[in-house]
Design an enzyme around this catalytic site. Structure first.
Site, PDB file in Angstrom:
ATOM      1  N   HIS A  26      -4.206  10.577   5.749  1.00  0.00           N
ATOM      2  CA  HIS A  26      -3.209  11.432   5.830  1.00  0.00           C
ATOM      3  C   HIS A  26      -2.710  12.431   4.537  1.00  0.00           C
ATOM      4  O   HIS A  26      -1.704  12.247   4.138  1.00  0.00           O
ATOM      5  CB  HIS A  26      -1.976  11.030   6.645  1.00  0.00           C
ATOM      6  N   HIS A  81       1.768  -4.228  12.389  1.00  0.00           N
ATOM      7  CA  HIS A  81       2.004  -2.693  12.193  1.00  0.00           C
ATOM      8  C   HIS A  81       1.426  -1.845  13.391  1.00  0.00           C
ATOM      9  O   HIS A  81       0.253  -2.026  13.483  1.00  0.00           O
ATOM     10  CB  HIS A  81       1.549  -2.181  10.772  1.00  0.00           C
ATOM     11  N   GLU A  83       1.088   1.712  13.018  1.00  0.00           N
ATOM     12  CA  GLU A  83       0.378   2.848  12.384  1.00  0.00           C
ATOM     13  C   GLU A  83      -1.285   3.054  12.957  1.00  0.00           C
ATOM     14  O   GLU A  83      -1.863   1.715  13.008  1.00  0.00           O
ATOM     15  CB  GLU A  83       0.277   2.908  11.060  1.00  0.00           C
ATOM     16  N   ASP A  85      -3.994   3.164  12.046  1.00  0.00           N
ATOM     17  CA  ASP A  85      -5.315   2.634  11.342  1.00  0.00           C
ATOM     18  C   ASP A  85      -5.322   1.204  11.495  1.00  0.00           C
ATOM     19  O   ASP A  85      -6.401   0.608  11.300  1.00  0.00           O
ATOM     20  CB  ASP A  85      -5.232   2.809   9.553  1.00  0.00           C
ATOM     21  N   HIS A 146       5.456  -0.818   6.057  1.00  0.00           N
ATOM     22  CA  HIS A 146       5.723   0.688   5.689  1.00  0.00           C
ATOM     23  C   HIS A 146       6.496   1.622   6.468  1.00  0.00           C
ATOM     24  O   HIS A 146       6.890   2.622   6.231  1.00  0.00           O
ATOM     25  CB  HIS A 146       4.295   1.253   5.422  1.00  0.00           C
ATOM     26  N   ASP A 165       0.335  -3.414   5.155  1.00  0.00           N
ATOM     27  CA  ASP A 165       0.259  -2.547   4.188  1.00  0.00           C
ATOM     28  C   ASP A 165       0.566  -2.971   2.788  1.00  0.00           C
ATOM     29  O   ASP A 165      -0.083  -2.550   1.768  1.00  0.00           O
ATOM     30  CB  ASP A 165       1.115  -1.215   4.476  1.00  0.00           C
ATOM     31  N   TYR A 193      -2.041   3.101  -4.472  1.00  0.00           N
ATOM     32  CA  TYR A 193      -1.699   2.860  -3.130  1.00  0.00           C
ATOM     33  C   TYR A 193      -0.215   3.013  -2.989  1.00  0.00           C
ATOM     34  O   TYR A 193       0.574   3.834  -2.324  1.00  0.00           O
ATOM     35  CB  TYR A 193      -2.014   1.752  -2.466  1.00  0.00           C
ATOM     36  N   HIS A 226      -5.467  -3.597   3.753  1.00  0.00           N
ATOM     37  CA  HIS A 226      -6.551  -2.614   3.135  1.00  0.00           C
ATOM     38  C   HIS A 226      -6.819  -3.205   1.733  1.00  0.00           C
ATOM     39  O   HIS A 226      -6.019  -3.703   1.163  1.00  0.00           O
ATOM     40  CB  HIS A 226      -5.623  -1.099   2.885  1.00  0.00           C
TER      41      HIS A 226
HETATM   42 FE1  FEO Z   1       1.173   1.917   7.297  1.00  0.00          FE
HETATM   43 FE2  FEO Z   1      -2.042   0.996   6.856  1.00  0.00          FE
HETATM   44  O1  FEO Z   1      -0.594   1.705   7.929  1.00  0.00           O
END
Ligand code: FEO
Length: 398
Positions: A26, A81, A83, A85, A146, A165, A193, A226
């Site tokens: 993004h 989470h 989001e 991803d 996040h 995250d 990050y 991640h």
């Molecule tokens: Fe806030 Fe890896 O998503």
């Protein structure tokens, strides 16, 4: 032949996916790709999957899971989470795991319903405990680390924190642990990050880390959603890095960013930087036509000043400069001073526009902008050097 799973700690395996070719998350450039980490936690009675993956990677997730257990035998899915991803592949994973109860934070449950056509999942919070049989899951809401729904999962007997995250890095690799890819690289990506995702959320991140300690959770492993996993010396280094990052520590450093039409603003940028360096202050110079936003923003993280240069085009700043300022406006850099400079032909609108934008973002602007007509003369370059030098002296006093 199924794809491999990787042991993380006692009773926990990594079963995520590697997105080698992601180059834009993004708007955050990711030259090293990323991973979407999911973890299988196995007790004597039950098996839990903590987090899923981005939708196209669900087959990879299922392949890795199948090395340990049939997906249909999974009892629980934890959504840390929402989001996409992580949560994008939830519905597809559930299709393969029809017996799994799904849990999320209260805000997460609402998010799951919104993303997945009203799908209802159970809510868990700080008071909930799920016993898998000798493997206990606890949960900690971590709002804004996040998103409002973000949650940490703690696997008590394995002393393993799964914070989604937090502590993440966008980096694809065949290795799963920080010391395997090299600690310096892992820490650099941790910083990048943080700069590009978590910078505006530093106080919430710090509070979440404090709540982990207050709960008596003493992780030997932190396995984010991640990048690579932290353990041993690398874990201590990651915790130190987060203490520094969330405190917003800066040093005597100035970032100069610019875009240029015919080279005059580049000459000014180089002169400004030379003036900064002559005062003994570290400086980096970034042409926005050549540098990624993520890299420049990483450099800004511990800098005390941002000097922004643009020629005037159609009475305003170049679009690359406007784009960069828009990019950092949401990241809310704190406790930094700013300045603007640039060349112009017949109207000097760009420098004033930059001043207004920097003030909106929250920079203090202690000095007037430096605007110069057409190609700078030797005297004008000397003035630009002195303009830069005054910022160097100012950051030494901060
Ligand atoms: Fe806030 Fe890896 O998503």
């Amino acid at each position: 032949m199924p794809m491999r799973s990787v042991p993380v700690s006692e009773g926990i395996h990594w079963v995520g996916a590697v997105d080698w070719n992601l180059r834009d998350f993004h708007g955050y450039e990711t030259p090293r790709g990323t991973t979407y980490n999911a973890y299988l936690v196995q007790g004597t009675d039950k098996t839990a999957l903590v987090d899923t993956v981005k939708l196209p990677f669900v087959p990879e997730l299922l392949s890795r899971v199948s090395t340990l257990v049939a997906p249909a035998d999974i009892d629980l899915i934890v959504v840390n989470h929402v989001e996409p991803d992580h949560n994008g592949g939830l519905r597809a994973a559930m299709d393969a795991m029809p017996n799994a109860r799904v849990v999320a934070s209260s805000s997460g449950a609402r998010g799951v319903a919104e993303y997945h056509d009203g799908l209802e999942v159970d809510v868990v919070g700080a008071d909930d405990v799920i016993d898998l049989g000798g493997r206990t899951l606890r949960f900690m809401p971590a709002p804004m680390v996040h998103w409002p729904d973000s949650m940490f999962t703690w696997v008590q007997e394995s002393k393993t924190l799964l914070p989604n995250d937090a502590f993440g890095q966008h980096m694809a690799s065949s290795q799963r642990f920080a010391e395997e890819v090299g600690l310096d690289l892992a820490l650099e990506e941790l910083d990048i990050y943080y700069a590009n995702i978590l910078m505006p959320l530093g106080s919430q991140v710090a509070k979440a880390v404090e709540r982990v300690a207050a709960a008596g959770w003493e992780p030997s492993v932190i396995a984010p959603s991640h990048g690579v996993i932290w353990r041993g010396e690398s874990l201590a280094a990651a915790l130190d890095a987060y203490a520094r990052l969330t405190a917003g520590e800066t040093r005597e450093k100035i970032v100069v960013v610019f875009s240029t039409m015919w080279g005059a603003t580049r000459l000014l940028a180089d002169a400004v930087a030379d003036g900064v360096a002559a005062e003994g202050v570290e400086v980096g110079v970034y042409d926005l036509a050549e540098s990624t936003l993520a890299h420049v923003t990483h450099q800004l993280l511990d800098a005390r000043a941002l000097l922004v240069g643009s020629p005037t085009l159609h009475h305003g700043m170049l679009y690359r400069v406007a784009g960069y300022l828009q990019y950092i406006s949401g990241l809310k850099p704190k406790d930094k001073i700013g300045g603007s400079f640039g060349s112009f032909g017949w109207s000097s609108g760009a420098t004033q526009q930059i001043v207004e934008r920097l003030e909106q973002i929250g920079f203090e602007l202690p000095f007037e902008p430096y605007a110069q007509k057409f190609k700078p003369t030797a005297e004008e370059l000397e003035a630009a050097r002195e303009w830069g030098a005054q910022f160097a002296r100012a950051v030494r006093d901060m």
